[in-house]
Design a protein around this motif. Structure first.
Motif, PDB file in Angstrom:
ATOM      1  N   ALA A 160     125.194  14.871 113.128  1.00 15.84           N
ATOM      2  CA  ALA A 160     124.273  15.532 113.886  1.00 15.84           C
ATOM      3  C   ALA A 160     125.004  16.685 114.717  1.00 15.84           C
ATOM      4  O   ALA A 160     126.276  16.819 114.559  1.00 15.84           O
ATOM      5  N   TYR A 161     123.924  17.799 115.049  1.00 13.88           N
ATOM      6  CA  TYR A 161     124.711  18.837 115.609  1.00 13.88           C
ATOM      7  C   TYR A 161     124.151  19.047 117.085  1.00 13.88           C
ATOM      8  O   TYR A 161     122.938  18.782 117.496  1.00 13.88           O
TER       9      TYR A 161
ATOM     10  N   GLN B 242     118.544  16.990 123.264  1.00 12.92           N
ATOM     11  CA  GLN B 242     119.001  15.660 122.314  1.00 12.92           C
ATOM     12  C   GLN B 242     120.437  15.364 122.906  1.00 12.92           C
ATOM     13  O   GLN B 242     120.844  14.213 122.359  1.00 12.92           O
TER      14      GLN B 242
ATOM     15  N   VAL C 104     123.573  12.236 121.060  1.00 12.24           N
ATOM     16  CA  VAL C 104     124.626  12.513 120.232  1.00 12.24           C
ATOM     17  C   VAL C 104     126.002  12.306 120.906  1.00 12.24           C
ATOM     18  O   VAL C 104     126.932  11.773 120.257  1.00 12.24           O
TER      19      VAL C 104
ATOM     20  N   GLU D 253     122.409  22.108 111.892  1.00  8.10           N
ATOM     21  CA  GLU D 253     121.718  21.112 111.510  1.00  8.10           C
ATOM     22  C   GLU D 253     120.975  21.009 109.953  1.00  8.10           C
ATOM     23  O   GLU D 253     120.728  20.154 109.619  1.00  8.10           O
TER      24      GLU D 253
ATOM     25  N   ALA E 143     123.525  18.955 108.932  1.00  7.22           N
ATOM     26  CA  ALA E 143     123.247  17.523 109.332  1.00  7.22           C
ATOM     27  C   ALA E 143     122.265  16.771 108.442  1.00  7.22           C
ATOM     28  O   ALA E 143     122.711  15.753 108.149  1.00  7.22           O
TER      29      ALA E 143
ATOM     30  N   CYS F 255     122.753  13.814 105.871  1.00  6.95           N
ATOM     31  CA  CYS F 255     122.177  12.490 105.981  1.00  6.95           C
ATOM     32  C   CYS F 255     121.441  12.267 104.643  1.00  6.95           C
ATOM     33  O   CYS F 255     121.585  11.043 104.236  1.00  6.95           O
TER      34      CYS F 255
ATOM     35  N   THR G  49     120.381  10.637 112.503  1.00  5.87           N
ATOM     36  CA  THR G  49     120.414  12.048 113.049  1.00  5.87           C
ATOM     37  C   THR G  49     119.584  12.416 114.355  1.00  5.87           C
ATOM     38  O   THR G  49     118.654  11.602 114.179  1.00  5.87           O
ATOM     39  N   CYS G  50     119.736  13.296 114.793  1.00  3.27           N
ATOM     40  CA  CYS G  50     118.855  13.672 116.232  1.00  3.27           C
ATOM     41  C   CYS G  50     118.993  14.978 116.262  1.00  3.27           C
ATOM     42  O   CYS G  50     119.873  15.647 116.140  1.00  3.27           O
ATOM     43  N   THR G  51     117.734  15.563 116.661  1.00  2.73           N
ATOM     44  CA  THR G  51     117.768  17.094 116.908  1.00  2.73           C
ATOM     45  C   THR G  51     116.425  17.446 117.776  1.00  2.73           C
ATOM     46  O   THR G  51     115.926  16.519 118.351  1.00  2.73           O
TER      47      THR G  51
ATOM     48  N   MET H 267     115.693   9.573 112.367  1.00  4.62           N
ATOM     49  CA  MET H 267     115.648  10.685 113.139  1.00  4.62           C
ATOM     50  C   MET H 267     115.014  10.505 114.485  1.00  4.62           C
ATOM     51  O   MET H 267     113.961  10.247 114.341  1.00  4.62           O
TER      52      MET H 267
END
Lengths: 391, 98
Positions: free
Chosen positions: A27-28, A33, A37, A59, A62, A66, A78-80, A104
């Motif tokens: 993740a970025y 968010q 992270v 991303e 990212a 994934c 992941t997460c954004t 996500m």
């Protein structure tokens, strides 16, 4: 079984990811968010989570990581938010075609421009048709629960789909609430280790992500559509089993005070809690109002929605995004389509509200109900109103 | 593959469109893309193998006499071999003519 603690939504989410024992986090950081992270990177650094934390440069990378890690058989998270989602867009569409159960969290934030860091649903609506399972949560507890549910459902062999859990940025990510955290043993009972059907491995070579000529592309898309639609029974089973374990049961369409309601507010995400409080307020004044909360956005639960919607004469759909030059809010537009041709059709009124963090309180929901009851003309497909805009 | 492309329905596709049979791209006929095909003049050929090296589809392979021959099942008729041949031993001719 569980421990009830005061905890920020983001921290609760990362606790759930840790308990899910993920193998890879790529993740970025992007507001709002970031805390999720950051907390996961601390877990990995402190040895509390045995995972690869891959600090990618964007991303786009990212989501690419994934796809690779999930294809290799790793449980992947992941997460954004917002612009980050926009940047990963290209790969987001590929993951469900490859049937990779990536999980996500989307901390919903307005898409630029103008630049904003605050909450609305324009980011998720930009990838409405990406083919992931998409759910919305309305508080910290639901966030924690749905992270675990998402891994469980997504990785089921009858499902094998990536899952997006939408949590409203700041309103949920940065709010400290009481949340019951589950212990590792309970989580392990609910969430077995991930066993991929296919994975990239030199011992058994295979090809993923190949090219499709016009002669097969249509078949590939039909397969994708059918695969997502047929996830519904396992989605429901996942919620049922989670409920049996924890006492917290979830449904694709959540209802509050709908039985004798004449007007129903229709919400997604954190609006649901405020709208429910507004309904209590209005009920005390004798107004027959209820709430329908759309939890499951894709695959869309048509039957459950129609069943709930038919209880009222009027539906007030509150969208947190809009389709410029189009039919208004994307949710209202879809719900009108879902009701088209039904014998018993409630009137559908659409408000666009809460854009980029604009507060929508209980009084605002009451105001929307009052304005709607005063209307004489039935709303047409393209009728909508941007609530609270200064004229 | 057991079925040809036109016989495959959406139900036949593997989960995630995975191809489980490695190397089956070799079944894919690209030879029907061409309008010109290479003809080798064996008198001029010096067996240098530049056609074999330059062919973007790896359609060329040596025969038992050491001549490099294009497999027309794969040859797309691009003409790079004829362009690169130092002795002009390869000419591109329309498919229906010899």
């Amino acid at each position: 079984m569980g421990k009830r603690v005061g905890i920020e939504g983001s921290i609760a989410a990362s606790e759930a990811v840790r308990l899910a024992n993920v193998d890879v986090v790529a993740a970025y950081p992007i507001t709002p968010q970031t805390h999720i992270v950051e907390h996961l990177s601390e877990f990995v650094n402190d040895g509390e989570l045995d995972a690869e934390f891959i600090p990618v440069e964007s991303e786009h990378s990212a989501m690419s990581v994934c796809v690779g890690s999930s294809a290799a058989g790793a449980r992947t998270f992941t997460c954004t938010s917002s612009q980050g989602l926009a940047l990963m867009n290209e790969i987001v569409y590929i993951a469900p075609v490859l049937r990779l159960p990536i999980m996500m969290i989307l901390a919903n934030r307005s898409l630029s421009g103008p630049l904003s860091i605050w909450n609305d649903h324009s980011d998720v609506m930009s990838i409405r048709d990406c083919g992931w399972i998409q759910v919305f949560v309305e508080n910290g507890q639901e966030t924690f629960d749905h992270v675990l549910w998402a891994f469980r459902v997504g990785e089921d062999h009858k499902v094998l789909h990536p899952v997006i859990v939408n949590m409203d940025g700041f309103l949920l990510t940065h709010t400290i609430e009481p949340v019951e955290l589950l212990d590792q043993e309970t989580v392990n009972r609910f969430l077995p280790p991930y066993e991929p059907v296919f994975r990239l491995h030199p011992d058994k070579p295979l090809t993923m992500g190949c090219f499709a000529m016009p002669g097969l592309f249509t078949e590939a898309k039909k397969a994708q559509d059918e695969a997502l639609k047929t996830t519904m029974p396992m989605i429901l089973k996942g919620w049922k089993e989670f409920g049996d374990l924890t006492g917290r049961y979830y449904r694709p369409i959540e209802e509050y005070e709908t039985e004798d309601a004449e007007v129903l507010l229709i919400t997604m995400g954190s609006f649901g809690e405020t709208a429910s409080a507004a309904v209590d307020m209005m009920r005390a004044k004798g107004k027959a109002v209820g709430v329908i909360k759309i939890r499951l956005w894709r695959p869309f639960p048509f039957e459950a929605f129609r069943k709930a919607a038919k209880k009222a004469k009027t539906l007030i759909v509150i969208d947190r995004a809009t389709s410029y030059g189009g039919p208004g809010g994307p949710v209202a537009s879809e719900l009108r389509a879902a009701l088209y041709g039904e014998k018993q059709q409630p009137a559908v009124v659409n408000f666009i509200a809460g854009l980029a963090g604009r507060d929508v309180g209980t009084r605002d929901f009451e105001e929307m109900v009052d304005q709607t009851l005063k209307r004489k003309k039935r709303a047409r497909q393209e009728d909508y109103q941007i609530y609270g805009v200064r004229e | 593959m057991a079925k040809t492309e036109s016989e495959i329905t959406w139900r036949d596709l593997e989960i995630g469109l995975v191809v489980t049979e490695p190397g089956n791209a070799k079944c894919y006929k690209t030879g029907d893309w061409k309008s010109l095909k290479p003809i080798l003049d064996r008198e001029r050929c010096v067996h240098c193998g530049l056609c074999y090296i330059f062919c973007p589809d790896m359609a060329y392979s040596p025969d038992q006499d050491g001549f490099f021959i294009a497999d027309l099942y794969y040859c797309k008729g691009c003409g790079i071999c004829a362009q690169e041949c130092p002795t002009k031993a390869i000419t591109m001719v329309p498919e229906e003519e010899e």
